[in-house]
Design an enzyme around this catalytic site. Structure first.
Site, PDB file in Angstrom:
ATOM      1  CD1 TRP A  70      -0.300  -1.603   3.109  1.00 33.52           C
ATOM      2  CD2 TRP A  70       0.614   0.428   3.352  1.00 33.52           C
ATOM      3  NE1 TRP A  70       0.455  -1.620   4.259  1.00 33.52           N
ATOM      4  CE2 TRP A  70       1.025  -0.388   4.437  1.00 33.52           C
ATOM      5  CE3 TRP A  70       1.062   1.746   3.295  1.00 33.52           C
ATOM      6  CZ2 TRP A  70       1.866   0.072   5.448  1.00 33.52           C
ATOM      7  CZ3 TRP A  70       1.906   2.214   4.292  1.00 33.52           C
ATOM      8  CH2 TRP A  70       2.296   1.383   5.356  1.00 33.52           C
ATOM      9  CE  LYS A 102      -3.558  -9.399  -2.062  1.00 34.74           C
ATOM     10  NZ  LYS A 102      -3.862  -8.473  -0.891  1.00 34.74           N
ATOM     11  CB  SER A 144       6.505  -7.763   5.735  1.00 32.06           C
ATOM     12  OG  SER A 144       5.730  -8.947   5.689  1.00 32.06           O
ATOM     13  CE1 TYR A 180       1.076 -19.704   1.905  1.00 31.57           C
ATOM     14  CE2 TYR A 180       1.231 -17.614   0.725  1.00 31.57           C
ATOM     15  CZ  TYR A 180       0.856 -18.323   1.842  1.00 31.57           C
ATOM     16  OH  TYR A 180       0.257 -17.679   2.886  1.00 31.57           O
ATOM     17  CD  GLU A 213      11.287  -3.831  -2.607  1.00 34.62           C
ATOM     18  OE1 GLU A 213      11.664  -3.747  -1.415  1.00 34.62           O
ATOM     19  OE2 GLU A 213      10.403  -3.112  -3.095  1.00 34.62           O
ATOM     20  CB  CYS A 229      11.201  -1.272   1.635  1.00 31.08           C
ATOM     21  SG  CYS A 229      11.061  -0.834  -0.109  1.00 31.08           S
ATOM     22  CD  GLU A 280      10.790  -2.657   6.763  1.00 28.27           C
ATOM     23  OE1 GLU A 280      10.982  -2.005   5.724  1.00 28.27           O
ATOM     24  OE2 GLU A 280      10.326  -3.812   6.761  1.00 28.27           O
TER      25      GLU A 280
END
Length: 497
Positions: free
Chosen positions: A167, A191, A245, A255, A267, A302, A401
């Protein structure tokens, strides 16, 4: 809207916006059967729109549409120049709707409208134009072999790409994945974050309008643990590209292992050091850039230079300058063009950042300024710019972070100590270095474990250079021609003559 638009102008325009709410699957709106969820503006706590909540069923439909588009549709078979022309039309349409897209980003995640319009949208338009122009400039290889054989090395589109984006830069990061994947001839299921789906839905509709064939770009809303997981596990997804994250990045690797071993490009997080040496060409500019870097985009970056490493001989001078700038920073309504720092993305994130601040105080760091919520009367989610010094290198402030407007100042006495401090993190996304000595710049840049090192600047660059991290900041690269490596496969053809 022009750069001269006022806060009242933007507020009036916001009242006229119509937000899309349906998924985009196979070139059309799809409302699905999973109900809806509310998108709440961190600016004032008001609901912007209710959007379709996607799950495994919607992901299945979107992946099936992308698979048909890739296996049987025209997009991978277009001449590269034709794919490039579609990307350029997308860029033109984004430019036409730049104001509304910027406004949508500002409302859904709290970014100041000036940054949304001048930085985020500029990056998105530039990305589609750059890859549109690159599409027909790529070449294959024909290695030199023995005279009785011909070898060909060709790049072919990888197939169906799942792209999961966060976001904080909802359009920039979507563009960094979608544009090169489309240029390569892939089909995409995007997504977006559940916090910022509205701008991505606008982008999906623009792509369809620009002439992208049905199914080539699908957009599915939904929560990460449901829709994101379904995309990560899907056996018909060939490549998964994720920005977010480190914890979630680990899930996507699992997955992949539990499904079809799809390639996963990550990333992830960062705890970027910004090293200021006594011979910095301009200490005042170094301090100003350090403050800008950590407070830009509310610190929700980030690459944010969240660790300021300053030589002890100039530490107090630099820290005082940073603190002064932090106190002068204008925090306020994202729709006010004068605002320099807007709202954090939401109340849960605010609580998380405040938790880090309180832990830092408890650990003995000195809070020089900020550290508290501001403007609660607006209903929005605002935090004062925060600076700590006397930070323990082993504390959470120095190692975790925070993803907010929180700067940790640490000091060092020699160059070796500075490099050791800079590399004392699990992350390796970016770093900054301020020095007038060319040899020092080269030697330290090589020693820093980071995907990008900025020397006497921060957050500079363009589409020609790759972006990505080392260590637990991920793998692969966005931007530049290197991004196409994620969305293509190399094929060798050996012809015996």
């Amino acid at each position: 809207m022009t750069v001269d638009a006022t806060q009242d102008d933007w507020i009036r325009r916001a009242k006229t916006l119509a937000f899309p709410g349906a998924h985009i699957i196979d070139g059309a709106d799809h409302h699905g059967g999973g109900g809806t969820f509310a998108v709440v503006s961190s600016r004032d706590g008001q609901v912007l729109a209710d959007v379709a909540d996607g799950g495994a069923a919607e992901v299945d439909l979107a992946v099936a549409a992308a698979r048909r588009a890739f296996d049987d549709g025209p997009w991978p078979r277009f001449a590269p120049a034709e794919r490039g022309r579609v990307l350029l039309r997308i860029a033109d349409l984004i430019e036409e709707r730049r104001a509304d897209l910027a406004l949508t980003v500002s409302l859904e995640m709290g970014k100041p409208i000036g940054d949304a319009h001048d930085i985020e949208l500029r990056a998105l338009i530039g990305t589609f134009r750059w890859y549109g122009q690159l599409a027909d400039k790529l070449t294959d290889e024909s290695p030199h072999t023995a005279p009785d054989a011909l070898a060909l090395v060709t790049r072919e589109p990888a197939g169906v790409v799942g792209a999961v984006v966060p976001w904080n830069f909802p359009l920039t990061l979507a563009g960094w994945k979608v544009a090169p994947a489309l240029a390569a001839g892939c089909a995409v299921v995007l997504k977006p974050s559940e916090n910022s789906p509205l701008s991505a839905l606008h982008l999906g509709r623009i792509a369809v309008e620009a002439g992208l064939p049905p199914g080539v770009l699908n957009v599915v809303n939904g929560n990460g643990p449901v829709a994101g997981k379904a995309l990560g596990l899907h056996p018909d997804v060939d490549v998964l590209a994720f920005t977010g994250s480190t914890a979630v990045g680990r899930h996507f690797l699992r997955y992949s292992a539990d499904s079809n071993l799809k390639r996963v490009w990550l990333e992830l997080g960062g705890k970027s050091p910004n090293i200021i040496l006594p011979d910095a060409p301009d200490l005042e500019r170094a301090a100003a850039t350090a403050a800008w870097g950590i407070f830009f985009n509310q610190g929700e970056m980030c690459t944010a230079p969240s660790r300021l490493l300053v030589h002890s001989s100039v530490a107090e001078q630099v820290t005082e300058a940073v603190v002064e700038r932090a106190r002068a920073l204008r925090v306020g309504d994202p729709l006010d063009p004068a605002t320099e720092m807007g709202a954090l993305v939401g109340p849960d994130h605010l609580d998380r950042v405040l938790g880090h601040i309180h832990a830092g105080v408890d650990a003995g760091a000195r809070l020089r300024t900020g550290g508290d919520r501001v403007l609660p009367e607006t209903g929005g989610v605002y935090l004062s710019p925060t600076v700590f010094d006397r930070v323990d290198a082993h504390s959470g402030l120095a190692r975790e972070e925070i993803f907010g407007p929180v700067l940790s100042v640490l000091t060092f006495d020699d160059l070796g100590e500075a490099v050791a401090l800079a590399n004392a993190t699990e992350y390796g996304l970016a770093a900054g270095l301020w020095t007038s000595d060319l040899s020092t710049a080269h030697r330290v840049s090589r020693a820093l474990k980071a995907g990008t090192v900025w020397v006497n600047c921060y957050e500079e660059g363009d589409l020609t250079v790759p972006f990505g991290g080392m260590k637990q900041s991920g793998n692969g690269r966005d931007k530049s021609a290197h991004a196409l490596e994620k969305y293509t496969e190399l094929k060798t053809t050996w012809i015996q003559l």
